[in-house]
Structure formats: structure tokens, C-alpha cells
Design a protein around this motif. Structure first.
Motif, mmCIF file in Angstrom:
data_model
loop_
_atom_site.group_PDB
_atom_site.id
_atom_site.type_symbol
_atom_site.label_atom_id
_atom_site.label_comp_id
_atom_site.label_asym_id
_atom_site.label_seq_id
_atom_site.Cartn_x
_atom_site.Cartn_y
_atom_site.Cartn_z
ATOM 1 N N SER A 170 0.803 -1.034 0.129
ATOM 2 C CA SER A 170 -0.056 0.030 0.003
ATOM 3 C C SER A 170 0.834 1.236 -0.088
ATOM 4 N N VAL A 171 2.037 1.252 0.897
ATOM 5 C CA VAL A 171 2.862 2.427 0.573
ATOM 6 C C VAL A 171 3.572 2.552 -0.670
ATOM 7 N N VAL A 172 4.050 1.197 -1.435
ATOM 8 C CA VAL A 172 4.700 1.228 -2.737
ATOM 9 C C VAL A 172 3.652 1.926 -3.419
ATOM 10 N N ASP A 173 2.222 1.519 -3.519
ATOM 11 C CA ASP A 173 1.342 2.069 -4.283
ATOM 12 C C ASP A 173 1.259 3.687 -4.297
ATOM 13 N N LEU A 174 1.230 4.047 -2.988
ATOM 14 C CA LEU A 174 1.027 5.429 -2.936
ATOM 15 C C LEU A 174 2.145 6.349 -3.381
#
Length: 178
Positions: free
Chosen positions: A41-45
Motif C-alpha cells: 500500500s505504501v509502494v502504491d501511494l
């Protein structure tokens, strides 16, 4: 452990905006940048925050070896300016084109972080490498960071890393002055 994992993910999400700002500062100077994160989720943001202005490559655990090689090659050729890597995807790659690495989320193991930094310290690297560890103060992130730095210190004391670097530097200087 599940609660701790959720807290780490929340903290990681809170660090996305400062990580993007820091990455953009590096990118505006004409340099490439590598960002390390743990949670997808951090990578996606991070990706969503950078993809409109910059070419971004992502390497995570689900990326095949063939695709990983292609993504790294594009980065090394300068076709990609930003590389985002998860802890599961960062094994066995060289990223010497970048001299800045930003750790958005910390690893539990200081050795993994040192290996991640070493991805930029390869033959072909012509600049000093700057590793930035983002830590959100007054949170579990700060406590984890202190624990990891303590582990790193113990490791360096046992291995004598500082002495090894000094010995190598002195050996090189002796050879150069002959």
C-alpha cells in the motif's frame, strides 16, 4: 504481532508525502532516486505520487527475474528516474546509477538495510551515496528505528566495520603514494 504490523503500515502511509517531497528534491537536481518500502500500500501511494512527473520502476516480490532484469536495465540506462523496491524484491540487483536511497519503511534487520544501501555502492558508482531513513517521531516507528540502529551498532562493533574501512583506505593511500 498483527497489531504491530498494522501500526507499522499506518506509519508507513503517513511517511509517503514527505518521502515524495524528498524524492522530488533529489530528482529536481537531475539525480535518480531509489525508494525502499515494505508494504504494498505504501509502494502504491509512492508510485501514484511520482508517476505523473517521472518515469517510475517498481520491483517487488511478485516480479519475475526476467521482468526485474528489464526494469533494472531501464533504470541503469536512465530511461527510468525513480526505482521503488520492496524488501521482498531487492535481492541481487545493482542500482549504481542512483546516489540517493530513501528508506520510507525500516527493516527489522539492519543487515538487510545495509545490503539495500550496497545496491547503490557498486562498480560504476561515481558519487557518494546518501541513505536517508525516514522516522516518524513519537510513534512506534521511532522505537523500531532505535532498536535497528542498536542492532547495527552491535554488528559494526563485532565485525569491526569501521576498522575494515580504515584499513582499506590506508592500504589504498599507501599504494597511491608509492
Amino acid at each position: 504481532l498483527e497489531t504491530l504490523a498494522k501500526l507499522r503500515q499506518i506509519v508507513g502511509l503517513l511517511k509517503v508525502t514527505p518521502a515524495i517531497e524528498l524524492a522530488e528534491n533529489v530528482l529536481q537536481s537531475g539525480e535518480s532516486v531509489v525508494l525502499y518500502a515494505h508494504h504494498l500500500s505504501v509502494v502504491d501511494l509512492l508510485y501514484r505520487g511520482l508517476k505523473d512527473k517521472y518515469s517510475v520502476g517498481i520491483i517487488q516480490g511478485s516480479v519475475s527475474q526476467q521482468e526485474r532484469a528489464h526494469i533494472v536495465e531501464k533504470f541503469q540506462k536512465g530511461e527510468t528516474q525513480v526505482m521503488i523496491i520492496t524488501s521482498a524484491g531487492g535481492e541481487g540487483i545493482d542500482l549504481y546509477r542512483a546516489s540517493s536511497v530513501i528508506f520510507v519503511e525500516r527493516e527489522w534487520n539492519s543487515g538487510k538495510e545495509m545490503q539495500a544501501e550496497a545496491r547503490l555502492h557498486r562498480i560504476g558508482q561515481n558519487n557518494p551515496v546518501v541513505a536517508t531513513y525516514l522516522v516518524l517521531t513519537d510513534t512506534i516507528d521511532e522505537k523500531i528505528s532505535k532498536l535497528i540502529e542498536s542492532k547495527r551498532s552491535v554488528f559494526n562493533d563485532i565485525i569491526g566495520l569501521a576498522q575494515i574501512e580504515t584499513d582499506i583506505r590506508e592500504t589504498i593511500l599507501k599504494e597511491l603514494t608509492k
